[in-house]
Design a protein around this motif. Structure first.
Motif, PDB file in Angstrom:
ATOM      1  N   ALA A  82      17.333  87.870  37.460  1.00 36.04           N
ATOM      2  CA  ALA A  82      16.287  87.278  37.974  1.00 36.04           C
ATOM      3  C   ALA A  82      16.108  85.705  37.802  1.00 36.04           C
ATOM      4  O   ALA A  82      16.560  85.204  36.581  1.00 36.04           O
ATOM      5  N   LYS A  83      15.517  85.059  38.569  1.00 29.98           N
ATOM      6  CA  LYS A  83      15.420  83.362  38.485  1.00 29.98           C
ATOM      7  C   LYS A  83      14.226  83.034  38.754  1.00 29.98           C
ATOM      8  O   LYS A  83      13.676  83.376  39.696  1.00 29.98           O
ATOM      9  N   VAL A  84      13.586  82.387  37.822  1.00 28.82           N
ATOM     10  CA  VAL A  84      12.225  81.794  37.980  1.00 28.82           C
ATOM     11  C   VAL A  84      12.278  80.196  38.067  1.00 28.82           C
ATOM     12  O   VAL A  84      13.116  79.540  37.404  1.00 28.82           O
ATOM     13  N   TYR A  85      11.827  79.596  39.167  1.00 29.34           N
ATOM     14  CA  TYR A  85      11.808  77.992  39.234  1.00 29.34           C
ATOM     15  C   TYR A  85      10.302  77.646  39.454  1.00 29.34           C
ATOM     16  O   TYR A  85       9.551  78.214  40.129  1.00 29.34           O
ATOM     17  N   ALA A  86      10.062  76.582  38.905  1.00 30.88           N
ATOM     18  CA  ALA A  86       8.789  75.717  38.857  1.00 30.88           C
ATOM     19  C   ALA A  86       9.089  74.103  39.388  1.00 30.88           C
ATOM     20  O   ALA A  86      10.014  73.791  39.131  1.00 30.88           O
ATOM     21  N   MET A  87       8.325  73.879  40.098  1.00 29.05           N
ATOM     22  CA  MET A  87       8.381  72.552  40.959  1.00 29.05           C
ATOM     23  C   MET A  87       7.787  71.440  40.014  1.00 29.05           C
ATOM     24  O   MET A  87       6.800  71.451  39.752  1.00 29.05           O
ATOM     25  N   THR A  88       8.626  70.512  39.667  1.00 33.52           N
ATOM     26  CA  THR A  88       8.055  69.605  38.732  1.00 33.52           C
ATOM     27  C   THR A  88       8.211  68.178  39.444  1.00 33.52           C
ATOM     28  O   THR A  88       8.955  68.099  40.423  1.00 33.52           O
ATOM     29  N   SER A  89       8.113  67.066  38.770  1.00 29.34           N
ATOM     30  CA  SER A  89       8.342  65.602  39.419  1.00 29.34           C
ATOM     31  C   SER A  89       8.598  64.560  38.073  1.00 29.34           C
ATOM     32  O   SER A  89       8.526  64.825  36.979  1.00 29.34           O
ATOM     33  N   ALA A  90       9.112  63.512  38.454  1.00 20.47           N
ATOM     34  CA  ALA A  90       9.215  62.351  37.548  1.00 20.47           C
ATOM     35  C   ALA A  90       7.790  61.952  36.961  1.00 20.47           C
ATOM     36  O   ALA A  90       7.808  61.467  35.905  1.00 20.47           O
ATOM     37  N   GLY A  91       6.720  62.547  37.791  1.00 17.01           N
ATOM     38  CA  GLY A  91       5.408  61.990  37.318  1.00 17.01           C
ATOM     39  C   GLY A  91       5.125  62.664  36.045  1.00 17.01           C
ATOM     40  O   GLY A  91       4.188  62.411  35.473  1.00 17.01           O
ATOM     41  N   GLY A  92       5.777  63.684  35.635  1.00 17.97           N
ATOM     42  CA  GLY A  92       5.729  64.386  34.273  1.00 17.97           C
ATOM     43  C   GLY A  92       5.736  63.246  33.104  1.00 17.97           C
ATOM     44  O   GLY A  92       5.170  63.553  31.839  1.00 17.97           O
ATOM     45  N   ALA A  93       6.523  62.264  33.349  1.00 17.60           N
ATOM     46  CA  ALA A  93       6.899  61.305  32.146  1.00 17.60           C
ATOM     47  C   ALA A  93       6.477  59.921  32.670  1.00 17.60           C
ATOM     48  O   ALA A  93       6.767  59.057  31.900  1.00 17.60           O
ATOM     49  N   VAL A 104      14.803  80.492  33.615  1.00 16.62           N
ATOM     50  CA  VAL A 104      13.603  79.855  34.068  1.00 16.62           C
ATOM     51  C   VAL A 104      14.253  78.310  33.858  1.00 16.62           C
ATOM     52  O   VAL A 104      14.762  77.824  32.888  1.00 16.62           O
ATOM     53  N   ASN A 105      13.905  77.634  35.276  1.00 17.24           N
ATOM     54  CA  ASN A 105      14.009  76.322  35.061  1.00 17.24           C
ATOM     55  C   ASN A 105      13.114  75.717  36.062  1.00 17.24           C
ATOM     56  O   ASN A 105      12.460  76.363  36.983  1.00 17.24           O
ATOM     57  N   ALA A 106      12.975  74.223  35.729  1.00 14.94           N
ATOM     58  CA  ALA A 106      12.073  73.541  36.563  1.00 14.94           C
ATOM     59  C   ALA A 106      12.873  72.776  37.388  1.00 14.94           C
ATOM     60  O   ALA A 106      14.148  72.155  36.883  1.00 14.94           O
ATOM     61  N   LEU A 107      12.580  72.437  38.590  1.00 12.93           N
ATOM     62  CA  LEU A 107      13.237  71.710  39.716  1.00 12.93           C
ATOM     63  C   LEU A 107      12.660  70.177  39.776  1.00 12.93           C
ATOM     64  O   LEU A 107      11.447  70.375  40.284  1.00 12.93           O
ATOM     65  N   ARG A 108      13.109  69.211  39.401  1.00 11.37           N
ATOM     66  CA  ARG A 108      12.599  68.006  39.476  1.00 11.37           C
ATOM     67  C   ARG A 108      12.930  67.142  40.734  1.00 11.37           C
ATOM     68  O   ARG A 108      13.986  66.422  40.852  1.00 11.37           O
ATOM     69  N   ALA A 109      12.157  67.336  41.843  1.00  7.33           N
ATOM     70  CA  ALA A 109      12.419  66.870  43.058  1.00  7.33           C
ATOM     71  C   ALA A 109      11.952  65.315  43.064  1.00  7.33           C
ATOM     72  O   ALA A 109      11.369  64.901  42.340  1.00  7.33           O
ATOM     73  N   GLY A 110      12.772  64.747  43.798  1.00  7.05           N
ATOM     74  CA  GLY A 110      12.495  63.261  44.335  1.00  7.05           C
ATOM     75  C   GLY A 110      11.116  63.020  44.933  1.00  7.05           C
ATOM     76  O   GLY A 110      10.767  64.420  45.561  1.00  7.05           O
TER      77      GLY A 110
END
Length: 263
Positions: free
Chosen positions: A148-159, A193-199
């Protein structure tokens, strides 16, 4: 080993717009059955119903539930339905794409415009902590299994910081921390488990950010591709990364931004 996703199941939290909707459409085109949770008014529900029928037109099952994905009661009520609908196959892909948070400054002379503890807690609970709770419950119910794969949507806004973005930035930072911890604890079970850092992308959540037009113009100028990220770019990444049973790519914040952060 690269495998087919056809006939598997994907659960999208935040399925009616933006990244979540694009991912659901992309996976449906590859033969993945879709479970979608969204929280919308009448107009949003109508759009979700149209999207559901479009996915079914691809020859897959698609079931959407209009409910608060950040609520423990929602998880309690929906998990039995998910077990029944997936027919023992479990959920191959879990996508956490919840973008509901406050956009107020920490400090303001006007107390009505100042961030409160309730707003801070709500933002982190919806955009970050709910990933942990859903993963816990799905894993305990046996719906997340090896491969199984778990994805969370993140962004550059985290930093990065900008006016009015403090609570959301904190939520993105917490989300990435949760991804790392979940990756560690789920590795023995073969679950990635990964975060995807979208632009920067034109989504309903982005348009709620004050001065979003200036932000979009700046991001477009910086991006080596000279365009903004599209939700479909992120959807393609999910489709590609999910086609393996391996859990060796895990615990990362993977950039899906066309090189936006390079410049």
């Amino acid at each position: 080993m690269i495998t087919s996703l056809e006939g598997s199941w994907c659960l999208v939290l935040g399925a009616s717009s933006g990244m979540g909707l694009a991912i659901a459409h992309e996976l449906a085109r590859t033969g993945v059955n879709i479970l979608g949770v969204h929280f919308d008014t009448t107009d949003g529900q109508e759009k979700a119903a149209v999207a559901r029928e479009e996915m079914r037109g691809q020859g897959v099952e698609a079931h959407f539930f209009n409910a608060n994905a950040a609520s423990a009661r929602t998880r309690e009520e929906l998990l039995p339905a998910f077990e029944r609908l997936t027919g023992g196959k479990g959920i191959r892909v879990l996508v956490h794409s919840l973008a509901f948070g406050t956009l107020l400054p920490y400090l303001d002379p006007d107390a009505e415009r100042r961030l409160t503890s309730r707003q801070m807690n709500m933002t982190l609970d919806v955009m970050a902590h709910s990933l942990v709770y859903w993963t816990q419950d799905l894993f305990t119910a046996g719906l997340l299994r090896e491969g199984a794969k778990v994805y969370a949507m993140t962004s550059a806004g985290g930093a990065r910081v900008m006016p009015n973005y403090g609570a959301v930035s904190a939520a993105k930072s917490a989300l990435e921390s949760h991804v790392r911890q979940l990756a560690l604890e789920l590795a023995p079970s073969g679950i990635a488990v990964n975060a995807l850092r979208a632009g920067v992308a034109r989504t309903p959540s982005m348009e709620r950010i004050p001065d979003s037009e200036r932000l979009a113009a700046y991001a477009r100028e910086l991006n080596p591709h000279r365009r903004l990220t599209r939700p479909e770019d992120v959807a393609e990444a999910v489709s590609l990364l999910s086609r393996t049973d391996s859990s060796w790519i895990t615990g990362n914040a993977i950039g899906v931004d066309g090189g936006e952060l390079l410049t």
